[in-house]
Design a protein around this motif. Sequence first.
Motif, short mmCIF file in Angstrom:
data_model
loop_
_atom_site.label_atom_id
_atom_site.label_comp_id
_atom_site.label_asym_id
_atom_site.label_seq_id
_atom_site.Cartn_x
_atom_site.Cartn_y
_atom_site.Cartn_z
N TYR A 351 40.04 -22.49 59.92
CA TYR A 351 39.05 -23.53 60.06
C TYR A 351 39.63 -24.93 59.83
O TYR A 351 39.13 -25.92 60.38
N TYR A 358 35.46 -29.08 65.66
CA TYR A 358 34.45 -28.05 65.38
C TYR A 358 33.07 -28.47 65.89
O TYR A 358 32.35 -27.68 66.49
N GLY A 391 30.62 -26.09 56.20
CA GLY A 391 31.37 -26.52 57.36
C GLY A 391 31.47 -28.04 57.42
O GLY A 391 31.76 -28.71 56.43
#
Length: 574
Positions: A351, A358, A391
């Motif tokens: 990630y 993203y 996130g």
Amino acid sequence: MRICVLHSSYEGSGSMLTGLDTDFPNPGAFTSQHTFESRFIRKDAAKEQIDACVKEGFDFYINFLWGTLDDDVAGIQASQYFESLGVPSAGIRSWERSRTKNDFYKEARKRGAPRVPGIDIFPLFVKPANGCSSQMIDEKSVCHNEGELREALRRINAQLYESRLNRARSLGSVDPKAYADNFDPVGRSDDIVVQEYIPGEDYIVSVIELGDSAVALSPCIVKAKDLSTAEKFLTFDLKFDSDTRLETIHKRDNPTLYERLQATALDAFEAGIFRGSHMGCDVDLRVRPDGEAFAIEVNPQPASFLTNCNFQDLPIMSSFPGGHMAVINVFIANYMLRNNRGTGSKVAATYDGLASKYDTLQESGTRMAEIIRGIVAKFDFQGTVFDLACGTGIFGRLLSECKPGSHRRVHAGSVLGCDLSPKMVETCRATGFYDEVHIDRMQTCLLHSLDYGEVDHIVCLSAIHFLSPEEFTFVLVLCFLVARRSITVSVDEIPDGYNEKLKALGDHHMHSTNHLANMELFGEPHGWTLVARQREFAWKSFTTGHEVWSTYYRFEKVEDDDSGTRLLKVKRKN
């Protein structure tokens, strides 16, 4: 998982419990998620039998070998050997059973908590420093003067003779009789407890280990038949009487006592050095008529898993989210956390590489923004919100966009977040929509969140599939223990073939699990209600091309809930 349960065998022993302990712990009776096989270990053949169990290659082991050096059943020394093998396990540990009741009292007095009985003021209570089940306790265990104390010491010294012989043999003494004969027949010794008798009621509080923390469950009062004597306490016979039972107490009846019992139990957990068992403990308490609570005894098994017993696991059934099924998974997850099992660092690195693009990927390949807008428009999030696996911060951004007319009211309160990926956290912080964002795992961030104060709402969207079934349960348990008002979780229905494709691409560390069945099995915990369950198409994997549907669950706290748990606070790791 295929799990082996180790029991102490009574074969060839002279234990007082032979014939009474007819019901052995049976975790398999309480969950369908794992398969369990029992193995009974004799003290005189422990090493060989344990070696045979390990050779069978179980995925996990639960150790219920309860014997002390005084007992003629497998316990301390068998556990020491088992622990030396380093296999994945939870359960009773040798260092716990090696500590006598007197050791616990000394540690409690040294720490200043929990409160334990004194040793000088009559009436005094006499009992063994080892053992369990109120063995050698009878109506003459309470002494009102020196004469009664001397007689009680004479009786218990005589009763302890066989135990001392067993201890000598366990220690490899060349002359066990000489060892046993060396004790003063009317004296106080380290294997005898002499303490002030506490008049009042008996209570039990179960404490479950949770990673670096622990939780004290709802207290129970011990109910037994009325006694004719002035002093009321559990003898060996009374403990096994069919009328003896546990009853949960209600917080509304005496909030101060309720919370005092839980706080005392957590202090006892710390003083008893139960960290690392991956289970926890049961704490026996006495409460005087003035409300003062004393820790009387601490036992290393907070869940009995008995199917036919007066002392069933009422605290777990009444106040632990997910009940027995969940507590078994928590034991396993505790081991995983302590031993750093998992692929979290590789997931974080993946990630990190996606962080800069993203949001663009989310907009083009998912319906997450649309789904989150629907969630924040439909439900109340006033107060402190904790966003697990936040996130880049899409939930906080969309929550901040709530306008009068599209939501009950503009959000007021704090928004906190955590994520494994440092780069994702960096991006999330830069949005300005979060008050604090930390680099942490879902399995631990909720415990560290206690540093922030009370958390009203917990949100976890499209991330929980990275957890194993045991870790999934662990995180759910923490959600229900920490959140004060609501929990909103999405469960991604990972399709068949998804993980195979990831493995073929060299991304096996991104393995995901469809937890839909596990979520349904977890159920609706006491004190909570499931107000919404909605299934929607959520995203299409840009790596494998699979389409993923998600089911969103919204739980809300019942306003008149009269139970409660208490978490042991841990410091957030920087």
